[in-house]
Design a protein around this motif. Structure first.
Motif, PDB file in Angstrom:
ATOM      1  N   PHE A 163     -14.478  -0.185  -8.139  1.00 36.34           N
ATOM      2  CA  PHE A 163     -14.423  -0.132  -6.683  1.00 36.34           C
ATOM      3  C   PHE A 163     -13.308   0.768  -6.158  1.00 36.34           C
ATOM      4  N   TRP A 164     -12.468   1.214  -7.051  1.00 31.09           N
ATOM      5  CA  TRP A 164     -11.237   1.833  -6.564  1.00 31.09           C
ATOM      6  C   TRP A 164     -11.415   3.172  -5.907  1.00 31.09           C
ATOM      7  N   PHE A 165     -12.461   3.896  -6.269  1.00 24.91           N
ATOM      8  CA  PHE A 165     -12.627   5.212  -5.657  1.00 24.91           C
ATOM      9  C   PHE A 165     -12.882   5.084  -4.157  1.00 24.91           C
ATOM     10  N   LEU A 166     -13.178   3.885  -3.717  1.00 24.22           N
ATOM     11  CA  LEU A 166     -13.435   3.669  -2.298  1.00 24.22           C
ATOM     12  C   LEU A 166     -12.164   3.503  -1.473  1.00 24.22           C
ATOM     13  N   TRP A 167     -11.122   3.209  -2.176  1.00 26.17           N
ATOM     14  CA  TRP A 167      -9.958   2.696  -1.463  1.00 26.17           C
ATOM     15  C   TRP A 167      -9.266   3.673  -0.547  1.00 26.17           C
ATOM     16  N   ASP A 168      -9.094   4.884  -1.004  1.00 24.54           N
ATOM     17  CA  ASP A 168      -8.336   5.842  -0.205  1.00 24.54           C
ATOM     18  C   ASP A 168      -8.885   5.913   1.198  1.00 24.54           C
ATOM     19  N   ARG A 169     -10.192   5.978   1.257  1.00 26.61           N
ATOM     20  CA  ARG A 169     -10.846   6.112   2.539  1.00 26.61           C
ATOM     21  C   ARG A 169     -10.824   4.798   3.317  1.00 26.61           C
ATOM     22  N   LEU A 170     -11.162   3.759   2.593  1.00 27.40           N
ATOM     23  CA  LEU A 170     -11.361   2.485   3.270  1.00 27.40           C
ATOM     24  C   LEU A 170     -10.057   1.929   3.828  1.00 27.40           C
ATOM     25  N   PHE A 171      -8.986   2.094   3.076  1.00 30.85           N
ATOM     26  CA  PHE A 171      -7.773   1.381   3.453  1.00 30.85           C
ATOM     27  C   PHE A 171      -6.588   2.296   3.699  1.00 30.85           C
ATOM     28  N   SER A 172      -6.859   3.548   4.021  1.00 32.30           N
ATOM     29  CA  SER A 172      -5.739   4.435   4.310  1.00 32.30           C
ATOM     30  C   SER A 172      -4.996   3.908   5.541  1.00 32.30           C
ATOM     31  N   GLY A 173      -3.698   4.023   5.507  1.00 28.09           N
ATOM     32  CA  GLY A 173      -2.907   3.559   6.636  1.00 28.09           C
ATOM     33  C   GLY A 173      -2.620   2.068   6.599  1.00 28.09           C
ATOM     34  N   THR A 174      -2.952   1.420   5.496  1.00 28.06           N
ATOM     35  CA  THR A 174      -2.666  -0.009   5.408  1.00 28.06           C
ATOM     36  C   THR A 174      -1.158  -0.239   5.287  1.00 28.06           C
ATOM     37  N   LEU A 175      -0.679  -1.339   5.861  1.00 28.37           N
ATOM     38  CA  LEU A 175       0.746  -1.648   5.764  1.00 28.37           C
ATOM     39  C   LEU A 175       1.147  -1.909   4.321  1.00 28.37           C
ATOM     40  N   GLY A 176       0.308  -2.665   3.638  1.00 29.05           N
ATOM     41  CA  GLY A 176       0.617  -3.034   2.268  1.00 29.05           C
ATOM     42  C   GLY A 176      -0.479  -3.940   1.742  1.00 29.05           C
ATOM     43  N   ALA A 177      -0.280  -4.424   0.520  1.00 28.40           N
ATOM     44  CA  ALA A 177      -1.330  -5.213  -0.118  1.00 28.40           C
ATOM     45  C   ALA A 177      -0.774  -6.506  -0.708  1.00 28.40           C
ATOM     46  N   VAL A 178      -1.640  -7.498  -0.753  1.00 24.73           N
ATOM     47  CA  VAL A 178      -1.375  -8.713  -1.511  1.00 24.73           C
ATOM     48  C   VAL A 178      -2.290  -8.661  -2.730  1.00 24.73           C
ATOM     49  N   VAL A 179      -1.711  -8.710  -3.923  1.00 28.85           N
ATOM     50  CA  VAL A 179      -2.540  -8.818  -5.123  1.00 28.85           C
ATOM     51  C   VAL A 179      -2.633 -10.299  -5.456  1.00 28.85           C
ATOM     52  N   LEU A 180      -3.824 -10.825  -5.298  1.00 26.98           N
ATOM     53  CA  LEU A 180      -4.028 -12.247  -5.543  1.00 26.98           C
ATOM     54  C   LEU A 180      -4.445 -12.417  -7.007  1.00 26.98           C
ATOM     55  N   VAL A 181      -3.733 -13.255  -7.724  1.00 23.12           N
ATOM     56  CA  VAL A 181      -4.068 -13.429  -9.140  1.00 23.12           C
ATOM     57  C   VAL A 181      -4.294 -14.906  -9.480  1.00 23.12           C
ATOM     58  N   ASP A 182      -5.147 -15.097 -10.452  1.00 17.80           N
ATOM     59  CA  ASP A 182      -5.370 -16.402 -11.052  1.00 17.80           C
ATOM     60  C   ASP A 182      -4.646 -16.331 -12.396  1.00 17.80           C
ATOM     61  N   THR A 183      -3.654 -17.208 -12.583  1.00 21.76           N
ATOM     62  CA  THR A 183      -2.822 -17.081 -13.794  1.00 21.76           C
ATOM     63  C   THR A 183      -3.621 -17.297 -15.085  1.00 21.76           C
ATOM     64  N   ARG A 184      -4.838 -17.829 -14.969  1.00 24.89           N
ATOM     65  CA  ARG A 184      -5.666 -17.962 -16.171  1.00 24.89           C
ATOM     66  C   ARG A 184      -6.342 -16.644 -16.526  1.00 24.89           C
ATOM     67  N   ARG A 185      -6.323 -15.719 -15.572  1.00 19.08           N
ATOM     68  CA  ARG A 185      -7.024 -14.443 -15.784  1.00 19.08           C
ATOM     69  C   ARG A 185      -6.142 -13.285 -15.302  1.00 19.08           C
TER      70      ARG A 185
END
Ligand code: GTP
Ligand code: MG
Lengths: 117, 205
Positions: free
Chosen positions: B101-123
Motif C-alpha cells: 500500500f505504500w506507493f499510495l502514501w505520498d499522494r494520499l497523506f502529503s502534508g500530514t502532521l505526523g503518524a501513529v504506528v499502531l502495533v500489536d506486540t504479538r505481531r
C-alpha cells in the motif's frame, strides 16, 4: 455500520459520464482536508453530483467527507470540485501548514484542542 | 451506541462556518491492529470510509482510463474528525501499513502532521515496514502498542524488537478507550513540538 466501498461497483461508464471524460487539470489543488464551502444554491438542471456537493457544503466540508458522502473515489470528486470552483460556485479553504514541520503556533493550538476533548 | 454518544455526534456533524484549516494525522498499522477502533474512539463523527485511485507508479489517477482499472489500483481508508477550535479541524486517517500500500502514501497523506504506528506486540514484525518508510520519509511518528491482553512486554523489549531510535516515543494504549487514544495523539503532537523546536534556529543573543 460498514457501507459498501465506494467506487467498486460503479461502472467505468458512469464515472466517465460524471466527469465528462476529462482529466484532472486544476483538481490537484484539492487536498483531502481542503474545506469546501458553497457560494450559491443549486440551480435546476445542474448535474446531480454538483447539486449534492452544494447542499453538503453549506457549511465547510472536507474533500474526503464529500467523497465518502457521495460514495465516489476522491480522484473523481476532485474533478467535480474543480468544475465548481472554476465557475465560482464553491470556495476552497486549503490547509495552512502544508510543510513538513508545521507552524509551532498551530501545533500549540492542536495540543490545546486535544487536551480539551 | 448509547444515546449520549450519538447525541454528541449528531450535534457535531456540521463544522462551524469559521472552520478554515484542515489538519491530518495518519494512524498506520497491520491488519486488525485497531486502527478503525482508535479513529472511532476519538472521532466526533462515525468513521467514514472512502477510497483513492492511484497508478502503480504512485501518481494520482484522475483520468477515467485509470478509474476504469487500467494500470491502477485503489486503496480504501477510513477517517474520523475532531474539531479542535473555531478554525482548526483535525482529520484522522486509518491506513494499512503493508508494503503493497505504500506507493499510495505520498499522494494520499502529503502534508500530514505526523503518524501513529499502531502495533500489536504479538505481531511486531507487521510494523517494521511502516516504521522504515516513515523514517525514510522523515515523517515524525510515535509507536503505540495496542493492548490485546497478550503477554506483556517492557518498553525496552518492544524498542529493541522494532529497533526504534531513542527519540521516537513509545506508548502503550487501549484503542477502545477514548482517553487512552487521546493520550496517544497528545504524545504525537508533543513529539512534533519537540521536533519543530529542535529545527528552529535559536534566536541569537
Ligand atoms: N482487546 C483489544 N481489542 C481491540 C483493541 N483495539 C481493537 N480491538 C479489536 O480488534 C479488532 C480489530 O480492530 P479494528 O479497529 O477493526 O482494526 P483495524 O486495524 O482497523 O483492522 P483492518 O482495517 O481490518 O486492518 C476489533 O474486533 C476490535 O474490537 C484493544 O485495544 N484491545
Ligand atoms: Mg480498519
Amino acid at each position: 455500520m460498514s457501507r459498501t466501498r465506494p467506487g467498486r461497483d460503479d461502472s467505468p461508464d458512469r464515472l466517465y459520464t460524471l466527469t465528462g471524460g476529462r482529466s484532472s487539470s486544476g483538481s490537484d489543488a484539492f487536498d483531502l482536508v481542503t474545506l469546501v464551502v458553497a457560494e450559491c444554491d443549486p440551480v435546476p438542471g445542474m448535474q446531480s453530483e454538483h447539486t449534492a456537493i452544494l447542499r453538503m457544503c453549506q457549511y465547510p466540508t472536507a474533500v474526503v467527507e464529500i467523497a465518502a458522502d457521495l460514495g465516489l473515489p476522491v480522484s473523481i470528486v476532485r474533478i467535480l470540485l474543480a468544475d465548481l470552483l472554476g465557475t465560482g460556485r464553491i470556495s476552497a479553504r486549503h490547509p495552512r501548514s502544508a510543510y513538513r514541520l508545521p507552524d509551532p503556533d498551530i501545533l500549540e493550538q492542536v495540543l490545546v484542542g486535544l487536551r480539551n476533548l | 451506541m448509547d444515546s449520549a454518544t450519538s447525541d454528541r455526534r449528531e450535534t457535531r456533524r456540521t463544522l462551524s462556518s469559521t472552520a478554515d484549516n484542515g489538519l491530518k494525522i495518519v494512524i498506520v498499522g497491520g491488519f486488525g491492529v485497531g486502527k478503525t477502533t482508535m479513529v472511532r474512539s476519538v472521532s466526533e463523527i462515525r468513521p467514514l470510509n472512502t477510497e483513492e485511485t492511484m497508478t502503480k507508479a504512485g501518481e494520482g489517477v484522475d483520468d477515467t482510463d485509470a478509474v476504469a482499472g487500467k494500470n491502477a489500483t485503489t486503496v480504501a481508508f477510513d477517517f474520523g474528525r475532531i474539531t479542535l477550535d473555531a478554525h482548526n479541524v483535525l482529520y484522522l486517517f486509518g491506513a494499512p501499513g503493508q508494503e503493497r500500500f505504500w506507493f499510495l502514501w505520498d499522494r494520499l497523506f502529503s502534508g500530514t502532521l505526523g503518524a501513529v504506528v499502531l502495533v500489536d506486540t504479538r505481531r511486531l514484525a507487521d510494523s517494521w515496514y511502516a516504521i522504515d518508510r516513515l523514517e525514510h520519509h522523515g515523517t515524525p511518528f510515535v509507536v503505540a502498542c495496542n493492548d490485546f491482553g497478550g503477554p506483556s512486554h517492557t518498553a525496552e523489549e518492544v524498542r529493541a524488537a522494532l529497533d526504534l531510535s531513542p527519540e521516537v516515543p513509545l506508548v502503550f494504549c487501549d484503542a477502545r478507550s477514548r482517553a487512552s487514544s487521546k493520550d496517544v495523539l497528545i504524545s504525537l503532537v508533543s513529539h512534533l513540538q519537540t521536533a519543530t523546536l529542535s529545527h528552529t534556529p535559536e534566536p541569537t543573543p
